[in-house]
Design an enzyme around this catalytic site. Structure first.
Site, PDB file in Angstrom:
ATOM      1  N   HIS A 227       0.869  -1.192   0.000  1.00  0.00           N
ATOM      2  CA  HIS A 227       0.000   0.000   0.000  1.00  0.00           C
ATOM      3  C   HIS A 227       0.899   1.234   0.000  1.00  0.00           C
ATOM      4  O   HIS A 227       1.054   1.905   1.014  1.00  0.00           O
ATOM      5  CB  HIS A 227      -0.876  -0.043   1.267  1.00  0.00           C
ATOM      6  CG  HIS A 227      -1.993   0.949   1.265  1.00  0.00           C
ATOM      7  ND1 HIS A 227      -2.550   1.431   2.429  1.00  0.00           N
ATOM      8  CD2 HIS A 227      -2.677   1.534   0.259  1.00  0.00           C
ATOM      9  CE1 HIS A 227      -3.540   2.267   2.143  1.00  0.00           C
ATOM     10  NE2 HIS A 227      -3.632   2.353   0.830  1.00  0.00           N
ATOM     11  N   CYS A 251      -3.866   9.695   4.359  1.00  0.00           N
ATOM     12  CA  CYS A 251      -2.763  10.309   5.114  1.00  0.00           C
ATOM     13  C   CYS A 251      -1.802  11.038   4.175  1.00  0.00           C
ATOM     14  O   CYS A 251      -0.650  11.283   4.526  1.00  0.00           O
ATOM     15  CB  CYS A 251      -2.003   9.269   5.920  1.00  0.00           C
ATOM     16  SG  CYS A 251      -2.904   8.688   7.366  1.00  0.00           S
ATOM     17  N   ASN A 255      -0.935  13.431  -2.259  1.00  0.00           N
ATOM     18  CA  ASN A 255      -0.216  14.713  -2.233  1.00  0.00           C
ATOM     19  C   ASN A 255       1.294  14.505  -2.350  1.00  0.00           C
ATOM     20  O   ASN A 255       1.979  15.236  -3.066  1.00  0.00           O
ATOM     21  CB  ASN A 255      -0.514  15.471  -0.930  1.00  0.00           C
ATOM     22  CG  ASN A 255      -1.964  15.899  -0.853  1.00  0.00           C
ATOM     23  OD1 ASN A 255      -2.652  16.007  -1.870  1.00  0.00           O
ATOM     24  ND2 ASN A 255      -2.444  16.133   0.356  1.00  0.00           N
ATOM     25  N   ASN A 365     -14.966  11.141   2.979  1.00  0.00           N
ATOM     26  CA  ASN A 365     -14.304  10.143   2.137  1.00  0.00           C
ATOM     27  C   ASN A 365     -14.739  10.268   0.678  1.00  0.00           C
ATOM     28  O   ASN A 365     -14.713   9.311  -0.072  1.00  0.00           O
ATOM     29  CB  ASN A 365     -14.583   8.731   2.657  1.00  0.00           C
ATOM     30  CG  ASN A 365     -13.703   7.676   1.994  1.00  0.00           C
ATOM     31  OD1 ASN A 365     -12.537   7.927   1.686  1.00  0.00           O
ATOM     32  ND2 ASN A 365     -14.268   6.483   1.749  1.00  0.00           N
ATOM     33  N   SER A 366     -15.169  11.471   0.273  1.00  0.00           N
ATOM     34  CA  SER A 366     -15.550  11.644  -1.134  1.00  0.00           C
ATOM     35  C   SER A 366     -14.299  11.551  -2.004  1.00  0.00           C
ATOM     36  O   SER A 366     -13.192  11.850  -1.553  1.00  0.00           O
ATOM     37  CB  SER A 366     -16.261  12.981  -1.333  1.00  0.00           C
ATOM     38  OG  SER A 366     -15.478  14.041  -0.838  1.00  0.00           O
ATOM     39  N   ARG A 367     -14.480  11.139  -3.231  1.00  0.00           N
ATOM     40  CA  ARG A 367     -13.339  10.747  -4.061  1.00  0.00           C
ATOM     41  C   ARG A 367     -13.411  11.315  -5.474  1.00  0.00           C
ATOM     42  O   ARG A 367     -14.480  11.682  -5.954  1.00  0.00           O
ATOM     43  CB  ARG A 367     -13.320   9.212  -4.176  1.00  0.00           C
ATOM     44  CG  ARG A 367     -13.197   8.477  -2.857  1.00  0.00           C
ATOM     45  CD  ARG A 367     -11.776   8.484  -2.354  1.00  0.00           C
ATOM     46  NE  ARG A 367     -11.624   7.760  -1.115  1.00  0.00           N
ATOM     47  CZ  ARG A 367     -10.532   7.039  -0.808  1.00  0.00           C
ATOM     48  NH1 ARG A 367      -9.541   6.938  -1.662  1.00  0.00           N
ATOM     49  NH2 ARG A 367     -10.452   6.440   0.358  1.00  0.00           N
ATOM     50  N   GLU A 493       6.715  21.130   1.240  1.00  0.00           N
ATOM     51  CA  GLU A 493       7.900  21.280   2.095  1.00  0.00           C
ATOM     52  C   GLU A 493       8.479  19.918   2.483  1.00  0.00           C
ATOM     53  O   GLU A 493       9.613  19.837   2.948  1.00  0.00           O
ATOM     54  CB  GLU A 493       7.559  22.081   3.365  1.00  0.00           C
ATOM     55  CG  GLU A 493       6.827  23.396   3.118  1.00  0.00           C
ATOM     56  CD  GLU A 493       7.616  24.416   2.314  1.00  0.00           C
ATOM     57  OE1 GLU A 493       8.833  24.221   2.119  1.00  0.00           O
ATOM     58  OE2 GLU A 493       6.998  25.402   1.844  1.00  0.00           O
ATOM     59  N   ASN A 494       7.709  18.863   2.306  1.00  0.00           N
ATOM     60  CA  ASN A 494       8.236  17.528   2.639  1.00  0.00           C
ATOM     61  C   ASN A 494       9.449  17.162   1.777  1.00  0.00           C
ATOM     62  O   ASN A 494      10.208  16.261   2.112  1.00  0.00           O
ATOM     63  CB  ASN A 494       7.138  16.468   2.494  1.00  0.00           C
ATOM     64  CG  ASN A 494       6.055  16.647   3.546  1.00  0.00           C
ATOM     65  OD1 ASN A 494       6.311  17.194   4.619  1.00  0.00           O
ATOM     66  ND2 ASN A 494       4.837  16.191   3.259  1.00  0.00           N
TER      67      ASN A 494
HETATM   68  C1  OXD Z   1      -7.957   3.524   0.588  1.00  0.00           C
HETATM   69  C2  OXD Z   1      -8.010   3.882  -0.843  1.00  0.00           C
HETATM   70  O1  OXD Z   1      -6.853   3.238   1.057  1.00  0.00           O
HETATM   71  O2  OXD Z   1      -9.099   4.041  -1.404  1.00  0.00           O
HETATM   72  O3  OXD Z   1      -8.993   3.531   1.256  1.00  0.00           O
HETATM   73  O4  OXD Z   1      -6.952   3.995  -1.450  1.00  0.00           O
HETATM   74 MN    MN Z   2      -5.267   3.271  -0.306  1.00  0.00          MN
END
Ligand code: OXD
Ligand code: MN
Length: 582
Positions: A227, A251, A255, A365-367, A493-494
C-alpha cells in the site's frame, strides 16, 4: 462476444446461471462503449453531468448514504486454515463463505446487465503485471475500472495468452449494509463482493486484487504487493531517485506522489515525478535492487483538502474526464469540497440544498477517479515494463506525538521492524471511529491477504546475499504542539525531508545514531525560507526516551499477539532497541 479461453467462458456462464442477468456485456474498453455507459447512467441518475465549460466530460456519482467507505468489519480472508489469514484479518472457512455468497448471488442480477470486465494490473506488456476479470452489475464500477486499470480487449488478449486470471464477482445487490460482504479466497485466486458499490469494496482490481490477493501471490512468488505511492525525485544534477512510501488511507499519499517543490527548490531545478499514489508491486531485479510498478492506471483520491495550495497537480488533472463521488456542487454545477479554497457549495453530497447543520458539503471520504495520464507530473517511466529501481522506502503514519519528523533504519531488519510497528490515527476512508491510534503494519492492516507474522517473515527474506535493497525511513508529517497545531508545514515542504533521505542514500549527509534510529542533524535539514523556529525544529528531530520506552513495550505486546509465527529476528531487534533505551 465471448472468449477464446474456455475457462473464462465457463466461469461467466456459471455466474450467469447463478445470478440470472437480463443481458451479458463483454467490455472492450473502447470510447464508444464508455459513451454508451455514461449515457445510460445519465438516464438512470447514476451520474450527473458537471459544468461542461469548466469541467468537460466530468460526472458526479452520489452513492447510497450508507455505502460511503470500505467496510473492514465485513471484509474476510477465507483460507482453508484460519491461522493462514492471521489475527489481522476476519476469517471464514471457504465452504461457509461460498454458501453465504451463493445465497446472496442467487438471482441477484435479474433485470440487470452482467458486465464482464477483463483488466490488467500494471503496464499491459510488463512481466510484473497480473490480470483479472471482474464480473459486475454496476455500470459505475465498469466506468471506474476503465480509468483505474488497463481494461478491455488488450487485457482479455493477455488473459487468453496466459490462461489464468483472478476471478472477481461483484454485485451491488440491494446496497443493504446488512447484506454486504467482501470475501477473498486467496487459494482460489478469487474475490466475491456483494452489497456495496463503493471504492475498494467494488472496484475489485484495487484493494481486493492488487493488495489482498496479490500480497498472497507475491509471497509464494518472491515479490511484494504494498500500500505505497511511488515517486521520482530529480535533483538539479538530473539524477532521479525513486522512493516508495507506505501511509494508511487518507494520510497524504496522493499529495506526496504529486508534490510540487518549494520555490527555492524549483529555482534550483528540482523536479518530482509521479509513478503511483496508492499501490506498489516490488520485485527483486537482476542487479539485486527492488524494481517497482504501479499496478493501477488512475487515481481514486480523497477529494476534501485537495486545493491549489496542497496539490496543484491534482487540481489540474481534475478539470476534465473525471468522475467525482460524493462531493458537493456549486450553484453553477462545479464540484466542491471542504478545503478546495474557492467557490461555495449549493448542494451537499446527498444532493440536498447545502445546510451547515447537515455536516460537510462533501463526504469526508468523497473521491475523484481520474486517469494517471491526466496528471501533469505523471512520468513515462510509470509505463516502463521493468518498473523503476527503488532507492528508499518510507513508512509514515499520523502521530501527533512521539514519532520524529524523520529517521533512518539502521539496516533492513530494523526497517522491517519500523514498518511492522507503524501506528496511525484512523481516518474516514473506512467506516468506524476516526482519530483512534491503531497499529497498522506497513499501512497494510486492512489489506494484507495473509497472516501478518508470515508477512513480516516474507519482508525479512529479501535481505539475502546479492541483494541491494533500498534504505528504509520512518517519517511523520503530523506532529502537533501543545496548542494542537501541526509543527511541520507538510505538503511541498516535505521535499526538504526527502532531500536529506536521498543524501543519506548517496552518502552525502551524516546522521546521529540514537536508540530508535539514525536522525538528521538539525543543521543538515534545509529549512531556508521556512517559518520554523529552532526549538520546534529541534523538537521535531529529538527522541523522547520515556515515550519510546513505552512505545517499545507496546510494540513488544503487538508482536507477541501474532504468537509463535512472529519472526524471532523482529523480536530480537525490538529487544535490542528497548535495551538501548533503558
Ligand atoms: C484507501 C483507498 O486506502 O481508497 O482507502 O486507497
Ligand atoms: Mn489506499
Amino acid at each position: 462476444m465471448s472468449s477464446k479461453l474456455a475457462a473464462l467462458n465457463e466461469w461467466v456462464a456459471s455466474v450467469a446461471q447463478l445470478t440470472q442477468p437480463a443481458a451479458i456485456h463483454w467490455c472492450d474498453g473502447s470510447d464508444a462503449e464508455n459513451s454508451q455507459l455514461v449515457a445510460l447512467m445519465l438516464s438512470t441518475g447514476d451520474l450527473v453531468r458537471l459544468n461542461e465549460s469548466s469541467h468537460p466530460n466530468c460526472f458526479l456519482h452520489r452513492s447510497s448514504p450508507s455505502d460511503v467507505a470500505r467496510v473492514e468489519h465485513l471484509t474476510f480472508v477465507c483460507t482453508s486454515d484460519k491461522e493462514d489469514a492471521g489475527q489481522n484479518n476476519n476469517w471464514m472457512s471457504p465452504a461457509d463463505a461460498h454458501a453465504k455468497m451463493d445465497a446472496l448471488y442467487a438471482g441477484c442480477m435479474r433485470g440487470r446487465t452482467l458486465y464482464v470486465v477483463p483488466y490488467c494490473m500494471g503496464p499491459i506488456d510488463s512481466p510484473l503485471s497480473r490480470c483479472g476479470v471482474e464480473i459486475t452489475d454496476s455500470p459505475y464500477v465498469v466506468a471506474n475500472m476503465r480509468i483505474m486499470t488497463r481494461m478491455g480487449a488488450p487485457a482479455q488478449a493477455r488473459i487468453e495468452r496466459e490462461g489464468s486470471f483472478v476471478r472477481g464477482l461483484h454485485s451491488i445487490g440491494e446496497l443493504d449494509p446488512d447484506r454486504r460482504f467482501i470475501m477473498h479466497f486467496p487459494e482460489e485466486l478469487a474475490i466475491q463482493s456483494f452489497g456495496s458499490g463503493y471504492g475498494g469494496n467494488a472496484l475489485l482490481g484495487k484493494k481486493c486484487h492488487a493488495l489482498r490477493i496479490a500480497s498472497y501471490q507475491a509471497r509464494t512468488e518472491g515479490w511484494l504487493a504494498e500500500h505505497m505511492l511511488i515517486v521520482g525525485i530529480e535533483n538539479p544534477q538530473g539524477e532521479t531517485h525513486y522512493v516508495a512510501a507506505a501511509f494508511p488511507s487518507a494520510c497524504g499519499k496522493t499529495n506526496l506522489a504529486m508534490l510540487i517543490p518549494p520555490e527555492g527548490y524549483l529555482r534550483d531545478g528540482w523536479k518530482v515525478w509521479t509513478v503511483g499514489d496508492d499501490i506498489c508491486w516490488m520485485h527483486p531485479g537482476p542487479d539485486g535492487r527492488l524494481y517497482a510498478i504501479n499496478p493501477e492506471a488512475g487515481f481514486f483520491g480523497v477529494a476534501p483538502g485537495t486545493s491549489d495550495k496542497t496539490n496543484a497537480n491534482a487540481m489540474a488533472m481534475l478539470h476534465h474526464d473525471a468522475i467525482f463521488t460524493n462531493v458537493g456542487v456549486t450553484a453553477d454545477n462545479q464540484p466542491w469540497w471542504e478545503g478546495i479554497g474557492s467557490g461555495e457549495p449549493a448542494k451537499d453530497w446527498q444532493g440536498r440544498p447545502y445546510d451547515q447543520a447537515n455536516g460537510p458539503a462533501a463526504h469526508p471520504n468523497s473521491r475523484f477517479t481520474v486517469s494517471a495520464k491526466n496528471c501533469p507530473s505523471y512520468t513515462a517511466m510509470a509505463e516502463d515494463p521493468q518498473g523503476v529501481p527503488l532507492s528508499a522506502i518510507m513508512f509514515g503514519g499520523r502521530r501527533e506525538s512521539l514519532v520524529p519528523l524523520v529517521f533512518e533504519a539502521r539496516d533492513w531488519t530494523h526497517g522491517v521492524l519500523v514498518g511492522a510497528s507503524m501506528a496511525s490515527e484512523t481516518t474516514a476512508a473506512a467506516t468506524g471511529a476516526v482519530g483512534v491510534v491503531r497499529r497498522d503494519s506497513m499501512a497494510m492492516k486492512p489489506f494484507a491477504g495473509y497472516n501478518f507474522a508470515d508477512y513480516f517473515a516474507h519482508w525479512l527474506s529479501f535481505d539475502k546475499p546479492g541483494a541491494n535493497l533500498p534504505k528504509i525511513f520512518q517519517v511523520n508529517w503530523f506532529r502537533k504542539n501543545e496548542a494542537g497545531k501541526f509543527m511541520w508545514p507538510g505538503f511541498g515542504e516535505n521535499l526538504r525531508v526527502l532531500e536529506w533521505m536521498l543524501k543519506r542514500v548517496t552518502g552525502q549527509a551524516e546522521a546521529l545514531d540514537t536508540a530508535v534510529g539514525l536522525l538528521p542533524k538539525v543543521s543538515d535539514l534545509n529549512v531556508e525560507g521556512l517559518d520554523l523556529d529552532q526549538a520546534t525544529l529541534e523538537q521535531l528531530v529529538s527522541v523522547d526516551r520515556d515515550g519510546w520506552k513505552a512505545e517499545m513495550a507496546s510494540i513488544g505486546e503487538y508482536l507477541d499477539s501474532f504468537g509463535e509465527r512472529t519472526p524471532h529476528e523482529l523480536k530480537a531487534e525490538r529487544a535490542k532497541i528497548a535495551a538501548r533505551l533503558a
